[in-house]
Scaffold this active site. Structure first.
Site, mmCIF file in Angstrom:
data_model
loop_
_atom_site.group_PDB
_atom_site.id
_atom_site.type_symbol
_atom_site.label_atom_id
_atom_site.label_comp_id
_atom_site.label_asym_id
_atom_site.label_seq_id
_atom_site.Cartn_x
_atom_site.Cartn_y
_atom_site.Cartn_z
ATOM 1 N N HIS A 176 6.236 11.037 1.345
ATOM 2 C CA HIS A 176 5.214 10.004 1.226
ATOM 3 C C HIS A 176 4.043 10.224 2.181
ATOM 4 O O HIS A 176 2.938 9.755 1.905
ATOM 5 C CB HIS A 176 5.839 8.626 1.348
ATOM 6 C CG HIS A 176 6.514 8.216 0.071
ATOM 7 N ND1 HIS A 176 7.846 8.417 -0.151
ATOM 8 C CD2 HIS A 176 6.011 7.701 -1.074
ATOM 9 C CE1 HIS A 176 8.143 8.006 -1.377
ATOM 10 N NE2 HIS A 176 7.050 7.564 -1.962
ATOM 11 N N ARG A 216 0.994 1.121 -5.308
ATOM 12 C CA ARG A 216 2.220 1.144 -4.487
ATOM 13 C C ARG A 216 2.174 -0.020 -3.496
ATOM 14 O O ARG A 216 1.588 0.089 -2.426
ATOM 15 C CB ARG A 216 2.322 2.472 -3.734
ATOM 16 C CG ARG A 216 2.573 3.687 -4.612
ATOM 17 C CD ARG A 216 2.736 4.940 -3.745
ATOM 18 N NE ARG A 216 3.324 6.048 -4.470
ATOM 19 C CZ ARG A 216 2.634 7.081 -4.966
ATOM 20 N NH1 ARG A 216 1.326 7.125 -4.821
ATOM 21 N NH2 ARG A 216 3.248 8.065 -5.602
ATOM 22 N N CYS A 251 2.926 8.736 -13.784
ATOM 23 C CA CYS A 251 2.220 8.412 -12.548
ATOM 24 C C CYS A 251 2.698 9.238 -11.366
ATOM 25 O O CYS A 251 2.355 8.956 -10.229
ATOM 26 C CB CYS A 251 2.332 6.927 -12.238
ATOM 27 S SG CYS A 251 4.009 6.370 -11.960
HETATM 28 C C1 PEP Z 1 7.359 8.906 -8.454
HETATM 29 O O1 PEP Z 1 8.507 8.884 -8.023
HETATM 30 O O2 PEP Z 1 6.927 9.818 -9.189
HETATM 31 C C2 PEP Z 1 6.408 7.845 -8.102
HETATM 32 C C3 PEP Z 1 5.239 7.751 -8.678
HETATM 33 O O3 PEP Z 1 6.777 6.987 -7.131
HETATM 34 P P1 PEP Z 1 6.811 7.356 -5.581
HETATM 35 O O4 PEP Z 1 6.213 8.706 -5.404
HETATM 36 O O5 PEP Z 1 6.062 6.295 -4.867
HETATM 37 O O6 PEP Z 1 8.271 7.336 -5.279
#
Ligand code: PEP
Ligand code: MG
Length: 750
Positions: free
Chosen positions: A364, A471, A677
């Site tokens: 992240h 998010r 996404c």
């Molecule tokens: C994903 O897992 O592809 C997503 C968009 O959510 P995150 O990256 O926030 O876990």
């Protein structure tokens, strides 16, 4: 040592401050003082040359002719061994040691006892301090401790240029000063240069020595007590339950905070005349040096724990936060690894790039870097040891490299590439209002991912049609406490206001995994990525999820609200989550509160289990969105935050693409709107594969919208589809090269 290092350190400081005396004289004075104080017949200082050789720079007791003449190859002799191990060596009879190397020019024959300590900077030995005695004596523990303290002060003063003039240091590896290029991995697109800011900042030499050790000891004790009680509070959290999803880490910190060896080393260093900060730094340096040699990842992790603990303690001592640090206007942040919350604490306007020694592209922190539109390069081995605070550095998020202290020609080349990028950005800006339609007429909805209020500023600029993934956890991550209902409502309202007519899809709180909230209690988990993440936590703590849903419903009163749940693994979870929406709607209705004009509730497809239950899931949902970051992490059983495994598979592979195809077909058959996404959607080549598979809604990081739109405008899907279908049947692990060839053949701009 007879008179204790405190007096000695003062004397060293006086010798260093001996004004106009030539540098060599001052250095000679320093070795004389140390020899006298430690009742040693010999005291010598060796410094590392850029070649790696250790050169005798000053000596009391050995032949003065040897100064600047005796040079030891890396690892040669006991001195080389001290540098190599980055640890002190104490021997009562040095000549009988297998590493002893006899150098006749030094005249060291008569000396038996040997005590050497490394001059450490950033865990790297930049020189060695040695004392020797004729008699076969053993230096006691206190003496070993003392010489390390002296060595630390020497290391910092040498490196700061206080001890030696710049021209004498030119070729000395006190601080790396040559241009270097490190190869790593691209975590976030972009190109930037600026001045290095070390996340774990080193100490300024003027903060090394204390004037009042008793007061310093009291400061240290108070800081330790504050640190420990802070950790206790986190561990006890809430109603006597274990707090912090990363309980194990906290527990380890807490254990280390009580470690007698650590506490004793800190106290001794302070008693010996160091400031509390310098004591923490010294002990940290020793740990780094010791652990850095370990190949065992477990042990290296423990180093990270000690580092974090030391950083925390330094923060307690300074009473500051990263956000309050003075930063240059062109800061390139340098860290071993970074949590997303750490990154968000830095002032955004000054942060131009991020360089990490470890990390992974799907973590992240990397996602936040992409959201901030700054380049991020990770997996740069040895980065922190090769950089000093303030060094000029280039973060090349195109090639996945970092250039440390680049030569002017290199800098010029980068500046011209930046100009090209700028030009391209201007071209993308021109495409802003052009609809994303393929050559054969397929309209694609291009949306963007967001999570911070500041992302909204970019929304208009990107030309995205809306926000495909908001998010919501980012607000929670930058907050020191659980955001209240009013704060949540205010943010969602702001987002909807900024988006205007453009749709926004809010994703409910997705924490757990690598997103930890220290203030939110959670059970200890061995395996957080497979643990109580996201919707699982929301369903276990419905009050938390209901509060968020209430905030969303309130903010969207009279408008369209799109909300989706992350990490749905079973249809029952989706039903339960949707029921909470109904409960909240009923609650609002009973009170006569206005509701959204239109409510759409969707599921994120991130758990592979859903692939075989789409027939049950899709009729329950208003839309789905595929989170490829997690979907592939789980499909390939490869932790997205673990650099050892995160890049072992290629999303452009038959299994990954076929999984996406399955979802796309099921959605087309049932008329369920579907979007993608994950980060994949923001990369032109990957996005080319996605639209060829039939996806018509992509939500990309802001920086990806322009490049993906340009790709769309150049693509002919009818032709691409035939080519891609064949590739899905190949028996190779990756079809990246084949897809790239296909794109080139069809003149698609990827
Ligand atoms: C994903 O897992 O592809 C997503 C968009 O959510 P995150 O990256 O926030 O876990
Ligand atoms: Mg996800």
């Amino acid at each position: 040592m007879t008179r204790g290092p405190r007096i000695l350190l003062r004397q060293i400081r006086e010798a260093l401050g001996a004004g106009a005396a030539p540098a060599q004289d001052r250095l000679d004075m320093v070795v004389r003082i140390i020899a006298r104080s430690m009742v040693a017949e010999v005291c010598s200082i060796y410094l590392r040359r850029a070649s790696g050789e250790l050169e005798l720079f000053a000596t009391e007791g050995l032949n003065p002719e040897a100064v600047h003449n005796t040079r030891l190859r890396p690892g040669e002799g006991l001195v080389g061994e001290v540098a190599r191990l980055a640890q002190p060596i104490s021997l009562s009879d040095a000549p009988s040691h297998p590493s002893f190397s006899y150098r006749p020019e030094t005249g060291e024959d008569p000396y038996h006892a040997f005590l050497g300590a490394p001059l450490l900077r950033g865990g790297r030995a930049i020189g060695v301090l040695v004392v020797q005695n004729r008699t076969e004596r053993r230096y006691d523990e206190d003496e070993v401790e003392d010489i390390q303290t002296i060595a630390m002060v020497l290391a910092e003063t040498v490196a700061s240029g206080e001890l030696l003039a710049e021209d004498e240091l030119r070729d000395v590896e006190v601080a790396p000063h040559r241009p270097e290029r490190l190869k790593g991995q691209r975590f976030a697109e972009g190109l930037a240069f600026g001045h290095a800011v070390l996340h774990e900042a080193p100490l300024a030499p003027e903060k090394l020595l204390s004037d009042d050790p008793a007061m310093e000891e009291a400061r240290l004790k108070l800081a330790l007590a504050t640190l420990k009680s802070g950790l206790d509070a986190m561990l006890d959290g809430g109603q006597g339950k274990l707090a912090g999803p990363s309980f194990e880490v906290l527990e380890t910190y807490r254990m280390f905070a009580d470690d007698r060896g650590w506490n004793r080393s800190l106290e001794e260093a302070v008693r010996n005349g160091l400031t509390a900060e310098a004591a923490v730094d010294r002990v940290r340096n020793e740990h780094r040096a010791r652990f850095a040699q370990a190949r065992d990842p477990y042990i290296r992790e423990r180093l990270h724990d000690f580092e974090d603990l030391a950083n925390r303690l330094l923060r307690v001592l300074a009473g500051d936060k990263p956000g309050e640090r003075e930063l240059p206007d062109d800061a390139i942040l340098v860290a071993r690894n970074l949590g997303p919350a750490d990154l968000l604490e830095y002032p955004r306007d000054k942060l131009k790039g991020l360089l990490l020694e470890e990390g992974s592209a799907a973590s992240h922190a990397a996602i936040v870097a992409r959201a901030l539109q700054i380049p991020c390069v990770g997996r740069l081995m040895g980065l922190r040891d090769r950089l000093s605070e303030g060094d000029l550095v280039i973060a090349d998020g195109e090639t996945g490299e970092a250039y440390l202290r680049p030569r002017p020609d290199m800098l010029e080349a980068v500046q011209s590439r930046m100009a090209v990028r700028e030009q391209r950005r201007a071209e993308f800006a021109q495409l802003r209002d052009t609809p994303a339609v393929t050559l054969d007429g397929q309209r694609i909805s291009l949306l963007t991912n967001a999570g911070l209020a500041v992302d909204l500023e970019n929304l208009a600029e990107t030309g995205a049609e809306g926000i495909g993934l908001f998010r919501t956890e980012f607000q929670f991550m930058v907050s020191d406490e659980l955001p209240r209902l009013t704060a949540q409502t205010a943010l969602y309202r702001l987002v909807l206001d900024a988006a205007g007519d453009r749709p926004v899809t809010f994703r409910t709180l997705d924490i757990g995994g690598d997103k930890v909230l220290p203030y939110l209690e959670a059970e200890r988990e061995e395996n957080p990525a497979l643990g109580r993440r996201a919707i699982r936590l929301g369903l276990d703590r419905p009050s938390l999820l209901r509060m968020q849903l209430r905030a969303l419903l309130t903010a969207a009163a009279g408008r369209e609200l799109r909300v989706m749940f992350p990490m749905i693994a079973t249809v029952d979870e989706f039903r339960a989550a949707r029921e909470l929406v109904d409960i909240e709607c009923a609650w609002a209705r009973r009170r006569g509160r206005p509701l959204p004009a239109l409510l759409r509730v969707g599921a994120m497809v991130e758990c592979p289990s859903l692939l075989w239950h789409l027939d049950a899931l899709l009729p329950l949902t208003d839309f789905v969105s595929i989170g490829t970051n997690d979907l592939f992490q789980y499909m390939y059983a490869a932790d997205r935050t673990n650099p050892l495994v995160s890049d072992r598979y290629d999303p452009l592979s038959p299994p990954a693409l076929r999984a996406l195809q399955t979802i796309q077909k099921a959605c087309a058959d049932t008329g369920t709107p579907v979007s993608i996404c994950g980060e994949l959607a923001g990369r032109p080549l990957e996005a080319f594969a996605l639209i060829t598979l039939g996806f018509t809604r992509l939500s990309a990081p802001a920086g990806g919208v322009g490049p993906v739109k340009r790709m769309i405008l150049s693509a002919d899907l009818t032709a691409a589809r035939r080519g891609l279908n064949n590739l899905l049947n190949l028996s190779t692990g990756s079809v990246r090269n084949e897809i790239e060839s296909l794109a080139r053949k069809l003149n698609v701009v990827v």
